[in-house]
Design an enzyme around this catalytic site. Structure first.
Site, PDB file in Angstrom:
ATOM      1  N   TYR A 111       0.848  -1.180   0.000  1.00 45.02           N
ATOM      2  CA  TYR A 111       0.000   0.000   0.000  1.00 45.02           C
ATOM      3  C   TYR A 111       0.881   1.226   0.000  1.00 45.02           C
ATOM      4  O   TYR A 111       1.708   1.398   0.888  1.00 45.02           O
ATOM      5  CB  TYR A 111      -0.922   0.039   1.216  1.00 45.02           C
ATOM      6  CG  TYR A 111      -1.852   1.232   1.185  1.00 45.02           C
ATOM      7  CD1 TYR A 111      -3.101   1.131   0.605  1.00 45.02           C
ATOM      8  CD2 TYR A 111      -1.442   2.458   1.673  1.00 45.02           C
ATOM      9  CE1 TYR A 111      -3.939   2.222   0.536  1.00 45.02           C
ATOM     10  CE2 TYR A 111      -2.259   3.563   1.601  1.00 45.02           C
ATOM     11  CZ  TYR A 111      -3.518   3.442   1.029  1.00 45.02           C
ATOM     12  OH  TYR A 111      -4.343   4.537   0.950  1.00 45.02           O
ATOM     13  N   TRP A 113       2.266   4.997  -2.449  1.00 42.03           N
ATOM     14  CA  TRP A 113       2.509   5.689  -3.713  1.00 42.03           C
ATOM     15  C   TRP A 113       3.925   5.348  -4.170  1.00 42.03           C
ATOM     16  O   TRP A 113       4.800   6.203  -4.219  1.00 42.03           O
ATOM     17  CB  TRP A 113       2.372   7.183  -3.509  1.00 42.03           C
ATOM     18  CG  TRP A 113       0.987   7.650  -3.177  1.00 42.03           C
ATOM     19  CD1 TRP A 113       0.141   7.149  -2.247  1.00 42.03           C
ATOM     20  CD2 TRP A 113       0.306   8.741  -3.769  1.00 42.03           C
ATOM     21  NE1 TRP A 113      -1.025   7.856  -2.216  1.00 42.03           N
ATOM     22  CE2 TRP A 113      -0.948   8.850  -3.140  1.00 42.03           C
ATOM     23  CE3 TRP A 113       0.637   9.664  -4.768  1.00 42.03           C
ATOM     24  CZ2 TRP A 113      -1.873   9.830  -3.488  1.00 42.03           C
ATOM     25  CZ3 TRP A 113      -0.282  10.634  -5.095  1.00 42.03           C
ATOM     26  CH2 TRP A 113      -1.525  10.711  -4.468  1.00 42.03           C
TER      27      TRP A 113
END
Length: 769
Positions: A111, A113
């Site tokens: 999880y 970016w």
């Protein structure tokens, strides 16, 4: 010799300037007139001493085996091993757990970016590999808006109002008269975009809206949540009470007959049940402006005046993602939809509602719906998953039942965690509880670029490349640019791309051909681009061929000719264009949710007091409400050790903003180091006195690297998730509630602990010498 390479990042596209093999600058592209200052930190981070440069194994794990000495995670030294031996050991451990406990005993916790590039997307690469060997337990939904993801399908049948496309800015400029912004429209959030951004446009759209006569109202504890250039009316509201404010607005619309009866009858179901609650028929408490004022701190006459302005204007209700990251976070979103329905402007240009204007750079951008180059993870054979914010619950309570979105499920018994492309010691709440949870699995494996807290709490750390050390394609669903992300520098040490790491593991597990499909990195990029190009052509948009795209470095997709208005077709004909709800209409009352029987999320919007807010008994002990919002100097925890993030810190600590009145009561002066604490933990921060916020509220941005003096001890850098509560929004959404948090603050009088983040001690194994 200087060389330049086009590249992209979550905080903007740029040219990488390289001299003698080192990145020396990241210069924004000329197309971006409002670039992010975060870019300046990239050279320091790419060449940081904190890079993981070799495969590393925790000494206690090597000596004692899986599941042993887990209390020494984050304190043991690491042993460097050769890549072949490292991949052999990882494959053997995956196979051991699969054989003894089944694939659901593996948690693929990816999880974050990890990359703006669409091929080297860490989560996709990891799950593609793990799905090919039988799957794993995964997570669903997002820390950013999990409550909304559970609620909105029941109420409006789509996630478009929270992920886009929302009603576009050009329509707002042309038609909106009043934009009521719950949580503001903070430009700091609009610096970033998943998949990258060619040009930052939110500030320009706000300027154009103001010039066109749009009036803004900022409903937030922080006046800085909207740019001063908007001349917004600031209505300070107690954190966590926006639902009460919306109910007070609804009551005013109702009793003054300002609501659109025809719209709620033709396009909605359940208005009668909601209206009875607002009038007080069901509980004897009218949700009047006077009632709302006592909860929110906003005067009753101001609430009534706002309701009347909204009724006589073309009104856009904008609500930040952050409002549903609180206890009962489903309620403000549902209440906003109900009020928008009462105004009767849903589906009209410039009217209705949208969630997350300003949450990311592309929200509201006019853009054609076109496919982007996207890699595929395949199907997870286990069908084992948890709500994203329930990681600690899962690790600490294997087999325990929990309720979620109408179902009763049980937490799996996780023996191995493989984390790739994220940092749970940033995203998760109550980090001391997470430390205890991370001691439970037998093995924790992490692919990581830097020695983050997650890497330090692992048993095996495999060094991953950063984006500038590989080739990729940057593309975002809400941005009009495709960017060639060209490799600019060589990998640090022995770092490898996640694709190459998992290809090596796939070969050892007998699935290499299925994983790669016989393609190299370059061949995958061409394949993904060509596939997206063909689909775009079918939708009427021509893109240049791959070689032209790669040579140019960027491709701009033309903007649509007309503004996008959310629910326009549904408004025109709810019979021909029904919503994907059970009724086909907006469900102000949801029979489905009501039948779940959740007291913490009943069948229509209600006021439910948060477990922690300024009106609770707990405020007698911890009298300050901490807002842990997104930072303006980094993306989440990325880039924290460098650039703008370090420049803003106070003696190396994260700034804590508090009102001068609150500071004076505690003898705190600007620039002091302060201790912030509650019964979950404590941290150090640097005081910044600020009048542009409510008394009783403090603001501490997320993302400072978690670094306690000792396990479960004082955090030196100021990570607010040491203090936040690890509880679900409700049994419906089970989202995170970071913004329901009370604390106390005092001036720090003791010696200051060293803030330097060091690499963990490393031992080079005999096999390398």
């Amino acid at each position: 010799m200087e060389r330049r390479f086009t590249h992209s990042s979550h905080w903007g596209a740029f040219e990488a300037v390289v001299r003698h093999g080192r990145l020396v600058a990241a210069e924004p592209l000329a197309i971006d007139q409002d670039p992010s200052a975060i870019l300046a930190a990239m050279p320091e981070m790419v060449h940081s001493d904190l890079r993981v440069d070799r495969p590393m194994f925790r000494k206690g794990w090597l000596e004692h085996g899986p599941g042993k000495s887990t209390e020494n995670r984050a304190s043991d030294p690491f042993v460097a091993l050769p890549w072949d031996e490292a991949l052999d050991r990882v494959a053997q451990e995956l196979n051991r757990v699969r054989t003894l406990h089944g694939n659901a005993a593996i948690f693929s916790g990816s999880y974050g970016w990890s990359s703006a590039g669409r091929f080297h997307h860490a989560k996709t690469q990891m799950q593609r590999f793990i799905n090919l060997i039988g799957g794993s337990t995964t997570h669903v939904h997002s820390y950013s808006f999990a409550a909304a993801q559970a609620l909105l399908p029941h109420v409006i049948g789509t996630l478009d109002p929270v992920v886009g496309p929302v009603s576009s800015w050009d329509g707002i400029v042309d038609h909106t008269q009043l934009m009521v912004c719950f949580g503001g429209i903070p430009l700091k959030n609009a610096q970033v975009e998943a998949g990258g951004v060619g040009a930052h446009t939110t500030a320009d759209w706000l300027r154009r809206a103001k010039a066109a006569g749009v009036q803004f109202v900022n409903i937030s504890p922080l006046s800085a949540d909207i740019p001063a250039s908007t001349a917004a009316q600031w209505m300070p509201v107690r954190p966590g009470t926006d639902t009460a404010l919306l109910l007070g607005i609804a009551h005013t619309l109702m009793v003054e007959a300002l609501h659109d009866r025809a719209f709620v009858e033709s396009h909605c179901v359940g208005y009668g049940a909601f209206a009875a609650y607002v009038r007080g028929d069901t509980d004897g408490v009218p949700k009047s402006a006077v009632w709302a004022a006592a909860i929110t701190g906003i005067p009753a006459d101001a609430i009534c005046t706002l309701a009347r302005r909204m009724a006589r204007s073309r009104t856009m209700i904008a609500m930040a993602w952050s409002l549903q990251r609180a206890d009962h976070g489903e309620q403000p979103y549902w209440a906003a939809i109900a009020v928008a329905a009462m105004l009767g402007q849903i589906g009209l240009p410039g009217g209705g509602f949208g969630f997350g204007y300003g949450a990311e750079a592309g929200m509201g951008n006019p853009r054609r719906r076109l496919p982007n180059p996207t890699h595929q993870a395949g199907r997870n054979p286990t069908n084992s998953w948890i709500p994203v914010a329930r990681v600690s619950d899962m690790l600490l309570r294997p087999g325990a039942p929990y309720e979620y979105n109408g179902a009763t499920r049980s937490y799996p018994d996780i023996r191995l965690v493989y984390w790739c492309g994220g940092n749970p010691f940033h995203h998760h709440q109550d980090l001391n509880r997470l430390v205890r949870a991370f001691r439970k699995p037998e093995t924790i494996i992490v692919n990581e670029c830097w020695w983050t807290s997650t890497a330090r709490h692992a048993d095996i750390v495999l060094p991953a490349t950063v984006t500038l050390e590989r080739n990729d394609i940057g593309a975002a669903a809400r941005d009009r640019y495709l960017v060639a992300m060209k490799q600019a520098v060589q990998p640090a040490g022995e770092a490898r791309a996640d694709f190459d790491i998992f290809r090596g593991l796939a070969a050892r597990c007998g699935v290499e051909e299925a994983f790669t499909e016989g393609r190299s990195e370059a061949e995958w990029l061409r394949h993904l681009y060509d596939t997206a190009r063909e689909r775009a052509r079918e939708l009427g948009t021509d893109l240049p061929d791959f070689d032209q795209f790669w040579e140019r470095g960027t491709v701009e997709v033309a903007a649509p000719n007309e503004p996008h208005t959310l629910f326009e077709a549904f408004r025109r004909s709810p019979l021909e264009h029904p919503l994907k709800t059970p009724s086909g209409r907006i469900e102000i009352f949801s029979r489905t949710i009501a039948d779940f029987g959740y007291g913490d999320c009943p069948g229509h919007p209600v006021w439910l007091a948060s477990c922690e807010w300024l009106g609770s008994e707990r405020a007698q002990t911890y009298p300050l409400h901490m807002m842990s919002n997104q930072p303006r100097t980094r993306l989440h925890s990325q880039m924290d050790p460098a650039g703008a993030s370090q420049q803003e810190k106070i003696q190396g600590r994260e700034p804590l903003r508090l009102h001068p009145v609150d500071a004076a009561q505690r003898g705190i002066h600007d620039g002091d180091i302060v201790k912030v604490w509650n019964d979950r933990g404590a941290l150090l921060a640097g005081a910044v006195l600020c009048e542009q916020m409510m008394c009783g509220v403090v603001q501490l941005a997320t993302g400072a690297w978690y670094d306690p003096v000792q396990p479960f001890g004082l955090d030196k850098h100021g990570n607010p998730n040491v203090l936040t509560l690890d509880k679900g929004t409700s049994r419906l959404g089970q989202g995170s509630i970071a913004n329901s948090c009370l604390v106390q603050v005092a001036r720090w009088e003791g010696p200051l602990p060293d803030i330097t983040v060091h690499r963990p001690p490393t031992i080079v194994s005999d096999s390398r010498e």
